[in-house]
Design a protein around this motif. Structure first.
Motif, PDB file in Angstrom:
ATOM      1  N   GLU A 131       0.827  -1.202   0.000  1.00 20.64           N
ATOM      2  CA  GLU A 131       0.000   0.000   0.000  1.00 20.64           C
ATOM      3  C   GLU A 131       0.868   1.260   0.000  1.00 20.64           C
ATOM      4  O   GLU A 131       1.999   1.248   0.476  1.00 20.64           O
ATOM      5  CB  GLU A 131      -0.897   0.062   1.245  1.00 20.64           C
ATOM      6  CG  GLU A 131      -1.824  -1.115   1.431  1.00 20.64           C
ATOM      7  CD  GLU A 131      -1.290  -2.136   2.408  1.00 20.64           C
ATOM      8  OE1 GLU A 131      -2.107  -2.837   3.043  1.00 20.64           O
ATOM      9  OE2 GLU A 131      -0.050  -2.218   2.555  1.00 20.64           O
ATOM     10  N   CYS A 149      -2.647   0.298  -3.981  1.00 20.01           N
ATOM     11  CA  CYS A 149      -2.149  -1.002  -3.539  1.00 20.01           C
ATOM     12  C   CYS A 149      -1.652  -1.747  -4.766  1.00 20.01           C
ATOM     13  O   CYS A 149      -2.449  -2.070  -5.664  1.00 20.01           O
ATOM     14  CB  CYS A 149      -3.236  -1.785  -2.832  1.00 20.01           C
ATOM     15  SG  CYS A 149      -2.790  -3.491  -2.434  1.00 20.01           S
ATOM     16  N   TYR A 166      -5.607  -1.283   5.306  1.00 17.41           N
ATOM     17  CA  TYR A 166      -4.986  -2.483   4.772  1.00 17.41           C
ATOM     18  C   TYR A 166      -5.627  -2.880   3.447  1.00 17.41           C
ATOM     19  O   TYR A 166      -6.855  -2.925   3.327  1.00 17.41           O
ATOM     20  CB  TYR A 166      -5.149  -3.643   5.745  1.00 17.41           C
ATOM     21  CG  TYR A 166      -4.449  -3.453   7.062  1.00 17.41           C
ATOM     22  CD1 TYR A 166      -5.096  -2.864   8.146  1.00 17.41           C
ATOM     23  CD2 TYR A 166      -3.131  -3.872   7.231  1.00 17.41           C
ATOM     24  CE1 TYR A 166      -4.463  -2.696   9.361  1.00 17.41           C
ATOM     25  CE2 TYR A 166      -2.489  -3.702   8.451  1.00 17.41           C
ATOM     26  CZ  TYR A 166      -3.151  -3.113   9.506  1.00 17.41           C
ATOM     27  OH  TYR A 166      -2.511  -2.943  10.705  1.00 17.41           O
ATOM     28  N   CYS A 167      -4.788  -3.191   2.502  1.00 19.86           N
ATOM     29  CA  CYS A 167      -5.227  -3.764   1.238  1.00 19.86           C
ATOM     30  C   CYS A 167      -5.283  -5.289   1.401  1.00 19.86           C
ATOM     31  O   CYS A 167      -4.469  -5.871   2.125  1.00 19.86           O
ATOM     32  CB  CYS A 167      -4.222  -3.377   0.160  1.00 19.86           C
ATOM     33  SG  CYS A 167      -4.532  -4.087  -1.469  1.00 19.86           S
ATOM     34  N   LEU A 188      -5.468   6.154  -1.759  1.00 17.66           N
ATOM     35  CA  LEU A 188      -4.592   5.037  -1.443  1.00 17.66           C
ATOM     36  C   LEU A 188      -4.423   4.157  -2.671  1.00 17.66           C
ATOM     37  O   LEU A 188      -5.357   3.988  -3.457  1.00 17.66           O
ATOM     38  CB  LEU A 188      -5.166   4.207  -0.299  1.00 17.66           C
ATOM     39  CG  LEU A 188      -5.504   4.941   0.999  1.00 17.66           C
ATOM     40  CD1 LEU A 188      -5.979   3.938   2.055  1.00 17.66           C
ATOM     41  CD2 LEU A 188      -4.319   5.742   1.505  1.00 17.66           C
ATOM     42  N   THR A 217      -1.165   1.131   5.695  1.00 14.38           N
ATOM     43  CA  THR A 217      -0.703   2.511   5.571  1.00 14.38           C
ATOM     44  C   THR A 217      -1.553   3.393   6.476  1.00 14.38           C
ATOM     45  O   THR A 217      -2.772   3.238   6.538  1.00 14.38           O
ATOM     46  CB  THR A 217      -0.767   2.978   4.097  1.00 14.38           C
ATOM     47  OG1 THR A 217      -0.190   4.274   3.977  1.00 14.38           O
ATOM     48  CG2 THR A 217      -2.196   3.018   3.571  1.00 14.38           C
ATOM     49  N   TRP A 270     -10.400  -3.314   0.844  1.00 18.39           N
ATOM     50  CA  TRP A 270      -9.729  -2.411   1.786  1.00 18.39           C
ATOM     51  C   TRP A 270     -10.403  -2.583   3.147  1.00 18.39           C
ATOM     52  O   TRP A 270     -11.635  -2.603   3.240  1.00 18.39           O
ATOM     53  CB  TRP A 270      -9.843  -0.959   1.343  1.00 18.39           C
ATOM     54  CG  TRP A 270      -8.982  -0.599   0.181  1.00 18.39           C
ATOM     55  CD1 TRP A 270      -9.358  -0.545  -1.136  1.00 18.39           C
ATOM     56  CD2 TRP A 270      -7.594  -0.227   0.224  1.00 18.39           C
ATOM     57  NE1 TRP A 270      -8.291  -0.171  -1.918  1.00 18.39           N
ATOM     58  CE2 TRP A 270      -7.194   0.035  -1.111  1.00 18.39           C
ATOM     59  CE3 TRP A 270      -6.654  -0.082   1.238  1.00 18.39           C
ATOM     60  CZ2 TRP A 270      -5.894   0.428  -1.447  1.00 18.39           C
ATOM     61  CZ3 TRP A 270      -5.368   0.309   0.910  1.00 18.39           C
ATOM     62  CH2 TRP A 270      -4.993   0.562  -0.417  1.00 18.39           C
TER      63      TRP A 270
END
Length: 121
Positions: free
Chosen positions: A6, A22, A95-96, A20, A115, A36
């Protein structure tokens, strides 16, 4: 094995926007639905958004509907989360994730490192 990285997190004022990204290492990225999630301090990880392998289907948590948009570029092996009208309660580690199918059912099998997104009031 799918590796996810990410980027794009940071500090933003309330009402602002962030995008964002990823990047995935998957050989055939379109085979994986992507999602996500986020985790705020002292809270459980929660679902934010998901997108099918083709990108034709998406889903969002009620708390972000109308403000966040998930998208993907299968040619670039990348999934995005455009976040608008950010609120302090959006502050979390994002979080991805990747699912083991083209549709986002069940739990993701792969996770990125996260991230940080911080929204100041």
């Amino acid at each position: 094995q799918v590796q996810l990285v990410e980027s794009g997190g940071g500090l933003v004022q309330a009402g602002g926007s962030l995008r964002l990204s990823c990047a995935a290492s998957a050989r055939t990225f379109s085979r994986y639905a992507m999602g996500w999630f986020r985790q705020a301090p002292g809270k459980e990880r929660e679902f934010v958004a998901a997108i099918s392998g083709s990108g034709s289907s998406t889903d969002y948590a009620d708390s972000v509907k109308g403000r966040f948009t998930i998208s993907r570029d299968n040619a670039k092996n990348t999934v995005y989360l455009q976040m608008n009208s950010l609120k302090p309660e959006d502050t979390a580690v994002y979080y991805c994730s990747a699912y083991l199918s083209t549709y986002y059912s069940g739990s993701p099998a792969y996770w990125g490192q996260g991230t940080q997104v911080t929204v100041s009031s």
